[in-house]
Design a protein around this motif. Structure first.
Motif, mmCIF file in Angstrom:
data_model
loop_
_atom_site.group_PDB
_atom_site.id
_atom_site.type_symbol
_atom_site.label_atom_id
_atom_site.label_comp_id
_atom_site.label_asym_id
_atom_site.label_seq_id
_atom_site.Cartn_x
_atom_site.Cartn_y
_atom_site.Cartn_z
ATOM 1 N N SER B 153 5.297 -14.128 -3.124
ATOM 2 C CA SER B 153 5.952 -13.080 -2.320
ATOM 3 C C SER B 153 7.465 -13.260 -2.379
ATOM 4 C CB SER B 153 5.487 -13.154 -0.865
ATOM 5 O OG SER B 153 6.072 -14.281 -0.233
ATOM 6 N N CYS B 154 7.896 -14.326 -3.054
ATOM 7 C CA CYS B 154 9.326 -14.672 -3.073
ATOM 8 C C CYS B 154 10.079 -13.861 -4.139
ATOM 9 C CB CYS B 154 9.472 -16.163 -3.348
ATOM 10 S SG CYS B 154 11.166 -16.669 -3.631
ATOM 11 N N PRO B 155 11.088 -13.076 -3.722
ATOM 12 C CA PRO B 155 11.813 -12.257 -4.706
ATOM 13 C C PRO B 155 12.539 -13.088 -5.756
ATOM 14 C CG PRO B 155 12.803 -12.071 -2.511
ATOM 15 C CD PRO B 155 11.536 -12.844 -2.345
ATOM 16 N N GLY B 165 9.633 -22.596 -6.303
ATOM 17 C CA GLY B 165 8.919 -21.744 -5.347
ATOM 18 C C GLY B 165 8.611 -22.437 -4.032
ATOM 19 N N PRO B 166 8.363 -21.619 -2.978
ATOM 20 C CA PRO B 166 8.150 -22.151 -1.625
ATOM 21 C C PRO B 166 6.991 -23.141 -1.500
ATOM 22 C CG PRO B 166 8.213 -19.741 -1.604
ATOM 23 C CD PRO B 166 8.363 -20.155 -3.010
ATOM 24 N N VAL B 216 7.361 -21.540 6.541
ATOM 25 C CA VAL B 216 7.772 -21.969 5.197
ATOM 26 C C VAL B 216 9.293 -22.051 5.065
ATOM 27 C CG1 VAL B 216 7.532 -21.517 2.740
ATOM 28 C CG2 VAL B 216 5.672 -20.935 4.278
ATOM 29 N N THR B 217 9.990 -20.994 5.513
ATOM 30 C CA THR B 217 11.450 -20.977 5.350
ATOM 31 C C THR B 217 12.085 -22.132 6.128
ATOM 32 O OG1 THR B 217 11.223 -18.585 5.266
ATOM 33 C CG2 THR B 217 13.454 -19.444 5.332
ATOM 34 N N LYS B 218 11.520 -22.444 7.275
ATOM 35 C CA LYS B 218 12.036 -23.557 8.078
ATOM 36 C C LYS B 218 11.839 -24.878 7.324
ATOM 37 C CE LYS B 218 11.626 -25.827 12.524
ATOM 38 N NZ LYS B 218 11.217 -27.123 11.968
ATOM 39 N N ALA B 219 10.681 -25.031 6.694
ATOM 40 C CA ALA B 219 10.417 -26.249 5.917
ATOM 41 C C ALA B 219 11.428 -26.378 4.780
ATOM 42 C CB ALA B 219 8.993 -26.220 5.360
#
Lengths: 131, 231
Positions: B153-155, B165-166, B216-219
């Motif tokens: 889902s990551c642009p 990637g995440p 995820v973004t916080k990690a």
């Protein structure tokens, strides 16, 4: 009971890269914060305390009598140019896949920024009031 | 009720690119999207291909794009997404057939961050102990099931194949903040690369896509800060 260690499943760690991206990331945060103060201050001086219609040669000359304002303007110029250039560098890096076009776009960006930086720095440092 | 489903189909033997096919399926509001796909495969078109294994949101094999968002087909009910569906394979990975993508590039990134405990000391006769507080530090990232919903889902991942990637960063987080692990330095060294954690532009797509609710973004931000403090 102690088991015997084997190297099964162990992989060689890949080699890490340089710290450039880390430093660029940190620079964006710090310069962004500083720029908020510099830009807001700049805006108040130019648009609130003074009217842009009254800003003339005399105004700038009087301002640049003191090294403090020259330093302020140079810092604003340097930080905003570097911050903006790094932002665009990242946008180009993310969005242009073709290596040649990417290189060209990056070169054009760095070239333009450098020219602006040289012209701006020259104006701020070499300015002498003409009577 | 009738549910209309549009599926992006691709058969490598006859198609040059994907095409949409429409199906109408009779379904209950409480049925899962996976059940609907099964109805199509079993009763309408046996050639439809998709992955599934546990069918209960644990194995992470049926991530797909449903109405524009990454979800697990086995976790989403018809009443949650409506009676008009558009289903596509997850983005950014090569499509093998229909909803099946080649996960190898995803797992290659995962392997890059060394997602296993590194500790050269012998544990002795007991397990390696850890306080509940130390365990809490990485609790969130232990929940990853490697479904690739976040990464695809990551642009940035869509345009830059080389970005880890995440999901890979989440799995690095799981060990970097584990008090028993001694490989953090090596992992952070890998993640400070141009295609590591600093390629993240905090779009937050990964956080909304994660079917396990991992922040995820916080990690990723945790990893960035840790890299900065350890440099």
């Amino acid at each position: 009971m102690q088991t015997t260690r084997t190297d099964w499943g162990r992989r060689q760690p890949p080699i890490g890269g340089s710290s450039f991206e880390l430093q660029a990331w940190f620079f964006m945060r710090v310069s962004g914060l500083v720029l908020v103060f510099l830009a807001v201050w700049h805006m108040f001086i130019m648009h609130v305390f003074n009217d842009t219609l009254n800003l003339d040669y005399e105004f700038v000359a009087a301002r640049w009598e003191t090294p403090y304002w020259r330093a302020f303007d140079w810092l604003l110029l340097a930080l905003s140019l570097l911050h903006g250039t790094n932002g665009l560098r990242v946008v180009i890096h993310d969005n242009i896949a073709d290596k040649t076009i990417k290189k060209l776009a990056h070169s054009a960006l760095y070239g333009t920024s450098l020219i602006f930086f040289i012209i701006g720095t020259y104006a701020i440092v070499a300015f002498v009031r003409q009577v | 009720m009738d549910v209309s489903i549009k599926i992006l189909r691709y058969d490598p033997e006859s198609d040059r690119k994907g095409h949409w096919e429409n199906y109408i399926v009779d379904a209950e509001p409480e049925e899962r999207i996976l059940d609907l796909l099964h109805k199509i495969k079993w009763f309408e078109d046996g050639s439809l291909s998709f992955r599934k294994s546990c069918a209960h949101g644990v194995c992470g094999s049926d991530a797909m794009v449903i109405n524009g968002e990454n979800m697990l087909a086995c976790q989403v009910l018809v009443k949650e997404v409506g009676n008009s569906l558009k289903i596509e394979p997850i983005r950014g990975l090569p499509v093998v057939k229909d909803l099946i993508v080649d996960m190898e590039p995803f797992f290659d990134s995962y392997k890059k961050v060394m997602p296993y405990l590194i500790n050269e000391k012998e544990p002795g006769d007991r397990e390696r102990l850890q306080s509940p507080e130390d365990r809490d530090r990485f609790e969130d990232t232990t929940k990853c099931i490697l479904c690739a919903a976040c990464t695809t889902s990551c642009p940035v991942f869509w345009t830059a194949e080389s970005y880890v990637g995440p999901a890979a960063i989440v799995n690095a987080h799981r060990f970097v903040f584990d008090s028993r692990d001694e490989g953090s330095k090596q992992r952070l060294e890998i993640l400070k690369d141009v295609n590591g954690a600093f390629r993240c532009r905090t779009a937050f797509n990964c956080t909304s896509a994660c079917p396990r609710g991992i922040q995820v973004t916080k990690a990723i931000e945790d990893i960035k800060r840790e890299t900065l403090l350890n440099n």
